[in-house]
Design a protein around this motif. Structure first.
Motif, PDB file in Angstrom:
ATOM      1  N   LEU A   1      -0.687  -5.270  -2.938  1.00 38.29           N
ATOM      2  CA  LEU A   1      -0.506  -3.869  -2.548  1.00 38.29           C
ATOM      3  C   LEU A   1       0.860  -3.598  -1.942  1.00 38.29           C
ATOM      4  O   LEU A   1       1.325  -2.454  -1.933  1.00 38.29           O
ATOM      5  N   THR A   2       1.497  -4.633  -1.396  1.00 39.61           N
ATOM      6  CA  THR A   2       2.851  -4.461  -0.851  1.00 39.61           C
ATOM      7  C   THR A   2       3.930  -4.780  -1.873  1.00 39.61           C
ATOM      8  O   THR A   2       5.118  -4.780  -1.535  1.00 39.61           O
TER       9      THR A   2
ATOM     10  N   THR B   1      -7.912  -2.406 -11.315  1.00 37.04           N
ATOM     11  CA  THR B   1      -6.703  -2.903 -10.650  1.00 37.04           C
ATOM     12  C   THR B   1      -5.623  -3.258 -11.662  1.00 37.04           C
ATOM     13  O   THR B   1      -4.433  -2.957 -11.462  1.00 37.04           O
TER      14      THR B   1
ATOM     15  N   HIS C   1      -0.894  -0.290  -8.908  1.00 41.72           N
ATOM     16  CA  HIS C   1      -0.461  -1.349  -7.991  1.00 41.72           C
ATOM     17  C   HIS C   1      -0.303  -2.652  -8.767  1.00 41.72           C
ATOM     18  O   HIS C   1      -1.175  -3.526  -8.741  1.00 41.72           O
TER      19      HIS C   1
ATOM     20  N   GLN D   1     -10.256   7.014  -1.798  1.00 41.43           N
ATOM     21  CA  GLN D   1      -9.031   6.436  -2.357  1.00 41.43           C
ATOM     22  C   GLN D   1      -8.745   7.004  -3.747  1.00 41.43           C
ATOM     23  O   GLN D   1      -7.583   7.171  -4.138  1.00 41.43           O
TER      24      GLN D   1
ATOM     25  N   THR E   1      -2.469   2.569  -0.031  1.00 42.01           N
ATOM     26  CA  THR E   1      -2.532   1.112   0.090  1.00 42.01           C
ATOM     27  C   THR E   1      -3.620   0.640   1.049  1.00 42.01           C
ATOM     28  O   THR E   1      -4.377  -0.290   0.745  1.00 42.01           O
TER      29      THR E   1
ATOM     30  N   GLY F   1      -6.926  -1.748   0.161  1.00 41.33           N
ATOM     31  CA  GLY F   1      -7.179  -3.013   0.832  1.00 41.33           C
ATOM     32  C   GLY F   1      -8.571  -3.058   1.449  1.00 41.33           C
ATOM     33  O   GLY F   1      -9.280  -4.073   1.346  1.00 41.33           O
TER      34      GLY F   1
END
Length: 339
Positions: A57-58, A208, A213, A282, A289, A293
């Motif tokens: 996610l980062t 995902t 992301h 979300q 983010t 998570g």
């Protein structure tokens, strides 16, 4: 002060040849210690999933662009790399913490008296799953975060959680043959719940892999499907899981099932409600983010909750309750084998 026994050369040779047997000969953990060790392994298996999600996610998936080194010629990040490297490297280091937790569970299970081969096998199964997923994680990096390998990485982590949850449950049971606490119809309903939950988790990995992301700021391959379409399919599976859980609670109450299965179904329903709220928020807020998570963490809790429901449908008694002490020791020695 407690005296520490001296080790003879024979002891040292035995410790080198079979350290687990050496420890087991000299230490008998309390049953609570074994349960806590198994719980620690389960907690760490969830933590590694959550921190892996944080890497993705980062955008830190390629913060360490090679494997097993972080950068060419260095096991640790170099000054030339950004904070993404620190995030990815931290996640890699937590794998060692996970290994330590699994190792502690194996040692505690091996040292328990009487020796329970089923527990040690579950501990070793976790170890090999951790090793396999570490190798797969390296492949994920080397192929540039290919979404199919990333999905497999998550599913293998789910398998680890499965075995860890099973071991935690088995530390609180005997080794007798499982005795069902509910009828076959309820068991079939729960197995349907397990199957649909697996479809839900698998669909989540596709969401995902197709979503916004990718895990890195560079040009990362995505699964070529409609993200919104797969997300809607994921939501359908989620509603089926919720409906099955709701029906199961009424079914268990109607047939007068024991309180433990009913409590676990209730807990699962509450987890699903929280997970559903996070999922819809979300979706309509374009996948912030933090919520993604939390949703990954919730996914782990949902799967553990489903497994706990499944495992609550039977009980296992202690098989040694009426066995004389001498016969009991002989059986334990034969099971443990040569040391």
């Amino acid at each position: 002060m407690v005296s520490v026994p001296k080790l003879t050369p024979t002891d040292l040779v035995a410790a080198v040849r079979n350290p687990l047997a050496f420890i087991a000969d000299r230490w008998t953990p309390d049953p609570r210690t074994v349960r806590r060790a198994a719980l620690a392994a389960l907690v760490m298996s969830v933590v590694i999933v959550v921190t892996g999600g944080a890497v993705r996610l980062t955008g830190s998936g390629l913060g360490c662009p090679t494997w097993p080194e972080c950068t060419a010629g260095s096991l640790t990040p170099t000054d030339a790399l950004s904070y993404h490297s620190a995030i990815e490297f931290t996640n890699r280091m937590l794998t060692y913490v996970l290994c330590a937790a699994v190792g502690w569970a194996i040692i505690a299970a091996r040292s328990q008296k009487p020796f329970r081969r089923s527990l040690t096998r579950l501990g070793w199964a976790q170890f090999w799953l951790v090793m396999s997923n570490a190798i797969l994680g390296g492949i994920v990096v080397l192929v540039g975060l290919n979404p199919y390998t990333v999905a497999a990485h998550f599913l293998l982590a789910t398998a680890l959680i499965t075995v860890a949850a099973l071991m935690w449950q088995r530390t609180r049971e005997g080794d007798g043959a499982p005795r069902p606490l509910v009828g076959k119809a309820v068991q079939q309903l729960v197995w349907a719940l397990v199957a649909v939950t697996l479809l839900l988790i698998t669909a989540g990995t596709v969401v995902t892999g197709a979503g916004p992301h990718p895990g890195d700021s560079g040009d990362v391959e995505r699964i070529d499907v409609s993200w919104s379409g797969v997300a809607e399919l994921h939501a359908v599976f989620a509603w089926i899981v919720v409906s099955l859980t709701f029906a199961l609670w009424f079914f268990l109450k109607g047939v007068g099932a024991p309180q433990e299965p009913r409590n676990r179904v209730r807990n699962l329903f509450l987890i699903l409600l929280g997970q559903g709220v996070i999922g819809y928020v979300q979706y309509f807020t374009h996948l912030p983010t933090v919520l993604v998570g939390l949703h990954m963490f919730g996914s782990c809790l949902v799967w553990i909750g489903v497994l706990r429901v499944l495992l609550s449908l039977r009980e296992r008694a202690e098989v040694t309750a009426d066995v004389p002490a001498q016969a009991y020791e002989a059986v334990s020695a034969s099971i443990a084998g040569p040391k």
